[in-house]
Motif scaffolding. Structure first.
Motif, PDB file in Angstrom:
ATOM      1  N   GLY A 141       0.803  -1.215   0.000  1.00 20.20           N
ATOM      2  CA  GLY A 141       0.000   0.000   0.000  1.00 20.20           C
ATOM      3  C   GLY A 141       0.834   1.262   0.000  1.00 20.20           C
ATOM      4  N   PRO A 142       0.172   2.410   0.100  1.00 22.51           N
ATOM      5  CA  PRO A 142       0.874   3.693   0.175  1.00 22.51           C
ATOM      6  C   PRO A 142       1.529   3.858   1.544  1.00 22.51           C
ATOM      7  N   ASN A 153       4.631   4.121  -2.460  1.00 23.22           N
ATOM      8  CA  ASN A 153       3.891   2.856  -2.542  1.00 23.22           C
ATOM      9  C   ASN A 153       4.886   1.700  -2.411  1.00 23.22           C
ATOM     10  N   THR A 193       7.404   7.341  -6.594  1.00 18.81           N
ATOM     11  CA  THR A 193       6.618   7.851  -5.479  1.00 18.81           C
ATOM     12  C   THR A 193       7.469   7.932  -4.205  1.00 18.81           C
TER      13      THR A 193
END
Length: 228
Positions: A141-142, A153, A193
């Motif tokens: 997940g983030p 992520n 990210t």
């Protein structure tokens, strides 16, 4: 005194008798040759039938042999594939293909609060990320899957030998917590990210699922016969 001259006629066979003899002889020859021809014909038919039967039997035997060999090869190929799949599942691999190694484990710098905890693989955004080894997803997940926003992520996989592999800065996560994965399974797509200076995959080997337990991933992969 006159002399009587007596003429004796020669006794020649009549034409009817000659013709009859010729016809009889002809019939006899016909009967003899006819019988021989019939005999020869019978012999030829028997030989031909025997040869045809032998050829058919040989053809059937060859076909059966070919089918047997094909079946044996198919069975062998299936066993080889099963063995290869089992070997692959038991092995380790690099998490991406066609990469450039960038930041290494233990590197210091302003980008990290502590020294770099993994190995970075520089790859374009969207590159396929694969499970480095068979295991079960324990984080996905983030926010680094719970390890903090710096990872973006992220995914963490638990392996049977007590080690964990972590994949961070992902653009897309394709697994969920609890999923079972095998070596080489696609689990995500690389990205940029979190705390990232450019597109790459951050990869760690840990002794627990959590941040702070990382070991040198390149050294560990080398111990598993994977050289990056």
């Amino acid at each position: 005194m006159s002399k009587r001259v007596t003429f004796q006629h020669s006794r020649r066979p009549s034409m009817s008798r000659v013709s009859g003899a010729v016809v009889a002889a002809g019939l006899g020859a016909s009967m003899v040759f006819g019988a021989g021809a019939a005999f020869a014909s019978g012999t030829t038919d028997t030989a031909t039938t025997a040869l045809a039967g032998a050829a058919t039997a040989d053809s059937v035997a060859k076909q059966a042999s070919a089918q047997s060999k094909a079946a044996a090869k198919a069975k062998s190929d299936k066993a080889d594939k099963k063995k290869a799949a089992k070997k692959k599942a038991a092995s380790w691999e690099a998490p991406v293909d066609h990469y450039v190694l960038s930041a290494t484990y233990g590197t210091g710098g302003d980008r990290w609060a502590h020294k770099h905890s993994g190995q970075d693989f520089a790859v374009p955004i969207g590159t396929k990320v694969e499970a480095a080894h068979t295991g079960r997803v324990v984080k996905a997940g983030p926010n680094g899957g719970g390890d903090g926003p710096a990872y973006g992520n992220a995914i963490v996989i638990k392996h049977a030998n007590g080690k964990y592999s972590q994949y961070a800065h992902l653009s897309k996560i394709e697994v969920n917590v609890g999923d079972r994965v095998k070596t080489g399974d696609e689990i995500a797509r690389s990205g940029n990210t979190g705390n990232s200076s450019g597109p790459h995959l951050h990869f760690e080997i840990r002794t627990t699922p959590n941040y702070g337990s990382a070991i040198n991933p390149v050294t560990y992969l080398g111990s598993q016969h994977v050289h990056v």
